[in-house]
Design a protein around this motif. Structure first.
Motif, PDB file in Angstrom:
ATOM      1  N   SER A 226       0.878  -1.200   0.221  1.00 23.05           N
ATOM      2  CA  SER A 226      -0.002  -0.010  -0.180  1.00 23.05           C
ATOM      3  C   SER A 226       0.809   1.275   0.050  1.00 23.05           C
ATOM      4  CB  SER A 226      -0.885  -0.064   1.088  1.00 23.05           C
ATOM      5  OG  SER A 226      -0.175   0.029   2.143  1.00 23.05           O
ATOM      6  N   ARG A 227       2.105   1.242   0.664  1.00 20.79           N
ATOM      7  CA  ARG A 227       3.064   2.416   0.765  1.00 20.79           C
ATOM      8  C   ARG A 227       3.537   2.644  -0.568  1.00 20.79           C
ATOM      9  NH1 ARG A 227       6.333   0.989   5.993  1.00 20.79           N
ATOM     10  NH2 ARG A 227       4.610   1.893   7.624  1.00 20.79           N
ATOM     11  N   LYS A 228       3.965   1.431  -1.264  1.00 20.16           N
ATOM     12  CA  LYS A 228       4.421   1.565  -2.746  1.00 20.16           C
ATOM     13  C   LYS A 228       3.378   2.187  -3.823  1.00 20.16           C
ATOM     14  CE  LYS A 228       7.844  -2.099  -2.836  1.00 20.16           C
ATOM     15  NZ  LYS A 228       8.271  -3.281  -3.474  1.00 20.16           N
ATOM     16  N   GLN A 229       2.069   1.800  -3.547  1.00 19.94           N
ATOM     17  CA  GLN A 229       1.087   2.026  -4.461  1.00 19.94           C
ATOM     18  C   GLN A 229       0.684   3.572  -4.132  1.00 19.94           C
ATOM     19  OE1 GLN A 229      -2.688  -0.109  -4.069  1.00 19.94           O
ATOM     20  NE2 GLN A 229      -3.035   0.024  -6.072  1.00 19.94           N
ATOM     21  N   ALA A 230       0.777   4.028  -2.738  1.00 16.40           N
ATOM     22  CA  ALA A 230       0.735   5.298  -2.471  1.00 16.40           C
ATOM     23  C   ALA A 230       1.751   6.346  -2.741  1.00 16.40           C
ATOM     24  CB  ALA A 230       0.468   5.481  -0.811  1.00 16.40           C
ATOM     25  N   ARG A 231       3.062   5.802  -2.922  1.00 15.93           N
ATOM     26  CA  ARG A 231       4.058   6.514  -3.566  1.00 15.93           C
ATOM     27  C   ARG A 231       4.049   6.670  -4.929  1.00 15.93           C
ATOM     28  NH1 ARG A 231       8.710   3.283  -1.604  1.00 15.93           N
ATOM     29  NH2 ARG A 231       7.816   2.699   0.542  1.00 15.93           N
ATOM     30  N   SER A 232       3.427   5.429  -5.575  1.00 18.05           N
ATOM     31  CA  SER A 232       3.503   5.538  -6.968  1.00 18.05           C
ATOM     32  C   SER A 232       2.210   6.569  -7.476  1.00 18.05           C
ATOM     33  CB  SER A 232       3.265   4.338  -7.499  1.00 18.05           C
ATOM     34  OG  SER A 232       2.178   3.602  -7.122  1.00 18.05           O
ATOM     35  N   THR A 233       1.130   6.751  -6.598  1.00 19.34           N
ATOM     36  CA  THR A 233       0.073   7.495  -7.124  1.00 19.34           C
ATOM     37  C   THR A 233       0.611   8.767  -6.779  1.00 19.34           C
ATOM     38  OG1 THR A 233      -0.848   7.080  -4.598  1.00 19.34           O
ATOM     39  CG2 THR A 233      -1.679   5.750  -6.709  1.00 19.34           C
ATOM     40  N   LYS A 234       1.214   8.899  -5.731  1.00 17.14           N
ATOM     41  CA  LYS A 234       1.672  10.533  -5.581  1.00 17.14           C
ATOM     42  C   LYS A 234       2.679  10.788  -6.437  1.00 17.14           C
ATOM     43  CE  LYS A 234       3.424  13.088  -1.488  1.00 17.14           C
ATOM     44  NZ  LYS A 234       4.347  12.740  -0.001  1.00 17.14           N
TER      45      LYS A 234
END
Length: 162
Positions: free
Chosen positions: A34-42
């Motif tokens: 979820s952190r990776k996904q949040a970073r990528s979306t950010k």
């Protein structure tokens, strides 16, 4: 118990006492995903924002250049217009000066004065005046004589041949 995609691996007697480290590891993996996904979306949002800012800057620059170019054209047209107006004004002043000169030359006394002073002409005496009768054609040419000569020559040639 149903095994879903090898998410739950259990060995030996852990059935009675499940290991908490497995659950923590699973939570950490989910959290990391979820952190990776949040970073990528950010990161994608930042890229989109930067792209939109750059697009706005380019659009503003192009619109500004078009406005400046248009104002340059308007300025050039105004400059040409003022030059044409000043040229028209000077030409109208010259025309007025020529009209004044023409008015002077309509006066016979001015013409006589200019002829005697500037051009060194002499005023004629009454004895020097000659009168001409213009009702007669005094200056006419005698064309009939040349035609008569050519007809005489033609008649002689005819007489010789025939």
């Amino acid at each position: 118990m149903i095994v879903e995609k090898n998410n739950f691996e259990m060995y030996g007697n852990t059935i009675l006492a499940p290991d908490e480290s497995f659950r923590r590891r699973k939570n950490e993996e989910d959290l990391e995903k979820s952190r990776k996904q949040a970073r990528s979306t950010k990161r994608l949002n930042e890229i989109k924002r930067k792209k939109s800012v750059i697009t706005h800057i380019v659009v503003c620059f192009v619109v500004g250049m078009i406005i400046v170019a248009r104002y340059c054209l308007i300025y050039n047209y105004q400059e040409a217009n003022t030059k044409a107006l000043t040229q028209i004004e000077t030409l109208s002043k010259e025309n007025d000066a020529y009209d004044v000169d023409l008015m002077k030359f309509r006066n016979i006394s001015y013409i006589e004065k200019a002829a005697t002073t500037r051009l060194d002409m002499v005023k004629p005496r009454i004895s020097d005046i000659e009168y001409l009768n213009l009702s007669k054609n005094n200056l006419g040419t005698n064309e009939s004589s040349s035609v008569r000569i050519s007809s005489d020559v033609m008649s002689k040639i005819k007489n010789i041949i025939f």
